[in-house]
Design an enzyme around this catalytic site. Structure first.
Site, PDB file in Angstrom:
ATOM      1  N   THR A 100       0.870  -1.199   0.037  1.00 55.30           N
ATOM      2  CA  THR A 100       0.010   0.073   0.013  1.00 55.30           C
ATOM      3  C   THR A 100       0.954   1.093  -0.093  1.00 55.30           C
ATOM      4  OG1 THR A 100      -1.777  -1.204   1.312  1.00 55.30           O
ATOM      5  CG2 THR A 100      -1.629   1.272   1.164  1.00 55.30           C
ATOM      6  N   LYS A 175      -7.284   1.296  -2.798  1.00 56.14           N
ATOM      7  CA  LYS A 175      -6.828   0.781  -1.431  1.00 56.14           C
ATOM      8  C   LYS A 175      -7.110   2.155  -0.268  1.00 56.14           C
ATOM      9  CE  LYS A 175      -5.261  -1.782   1.804  1.00 56.14           C
ATOM     10  NZ  LYS A 175      -3.984  -2.353   1.824  1.00 56.14           N
ATOM     11  N   LYS A 243       0.415   5.056   8.406  1.00 53.98           N
ATOM     12  CA  LYS A 243       0.990   5.302   7.259  1.00 53.98           C
ATOM     13  C   LYS A 243      -0.176   5.276   5.876  1.00 53.98           C
ATOM     14  CE  LYS A 243       2.478   2.027   4.762  1.00 53.98           C
ATOM     15  NZ  LYS A 243       1.622   1.202   3.649  1.00 53.98           N
TER      16      LYS A 243
END
Length: 293
Positions: A100, A175, A243
């Site tokens: 990701t 995502k 993150k």
């Protein structure tokens, strides 16, 4: 691509990558692996994977190169730096980044790869450790449709919900949608269990009632039982979730979009991380929410 003749390099064998490599080995693929700590890949080596000392060595002569590392800076390092993928992959190879990461980095790698005659896709996943173990990951792909079609047998080894979302970067944007939906849902799951505990209810009984109704979600079905059992081991790390949320907030800011729910979740997880839970699973948010006033 025939599994017997297809050579796969897999870079990053963490919580999810480890299981993903196992599935490729079981399907008969010739797999080379690289991870920073060789010991963590020892059982994969015993099962037939070969070891490479750096990403570039793993990439040499591979037909398909899959990366799944921690942060965008790690993606940059394994693709662009010395002994990296782009300078060592053979012409015509397919590159699949399942980290990701940022949509902009995915687009950058795509352009550089194309200049070298390489086919790049960004293909982040969802499903956590359970999805990886059971080969039921959701795979969100950005890139050329011809590349996706060529690598479909590989994707089918790893996931059950495989969707080509569009051009390079589209997988990463998708995502982000996934992580945005999860972020506030995790707050709800943890608050519900904290409320049940404070009300003196049996948490397992409550879960039976609410998980199959309108409140149902993947997090409620898969992570709430871990919370009840006191299991805060990572299926997905708190530090990596932070993150992801920060990437989503940065992208939203570029688009002029305000996401107050995501901002709240990010702030709560940052506080949780500062309490020493950065390497715990995302369900550890319960510890923060269940603290008594």
């Amino acid at each position: 691509m025939k599994t017997q003749s297809t050579k796969v390099a897999f870079i990053g064998t963490g919580v999810m990558g480890h299981s993903m490599v196992k599935h490729l080995l079981l399907k008969g693929y010739d797999v080379k692996v690289f991870t920073r700590t060789k010991e963590k890949a020892q059982d994969l080596i015993l099962q037939g994977a070969s070891w490479s000392s750096n990403p570039g060595e793993a990439a040499k002569n591979a037909d398909i190169i899959i990366s799944m590392v921690g942060y965008p800076k790690d993606v940059e390092e394994i693709y662009f730096y010395e002994n990296g993928i782009l300078e060592n992959a053979r012409e015509g190879a397919y590159l699949i980044d399942m980290t990701t990461s940022t949509p902009s980095l995915a687009k950058q790698i795509y352009v550089k790869a194309k200049e070298k005659g390489l086919h790049f896709m960004d293909a982040p996943v969802s499903g956590g450790d359970i999805g990886a173990q059971e080969a039921r990951l959701t795979i969100m792909i950005g890139g050329d449709k011809e590349s996706v079609a060529a690598c479909l047998p590989i994707f089918e080894c790893l996931g059950s919900n495989i969707i080509h979302q569009g051009d390079p970067g589209a997988g990463q944007h998708t995502k982000m949608c996934n992580q945005i939906a999860i972020a506030t849902n995790m707050i709800g799951v943890c608050e519900a269990l904290a409320y049940a505990d404070s009300a003196g209810l049996d948490a397992e009984s409550v879960l039976k009632s609410i998980s199959s109704g309108a409140a149902g979600s993947w997090s409620l079905s898969n992570l709430a039982p871990r919370i009840i059992a006191g299991n805060f081991e990572p299926g997905f790390f708190v530090k990596h979730f932070i993150k992801d949320m920060e990437i989503a907030l940065d992208e939203a800011n570029r688009m002029g979009l305000e996401l107050p729910g995501l901002s709240l979740a990010r702030d709560m997880y940052v506080k949780l991380s500062s309490n020493g839970e950065e390497n715990s699973g995302t369900q550890a948010l319960y510890k923060l929410i269940s603290e008594k006033k």
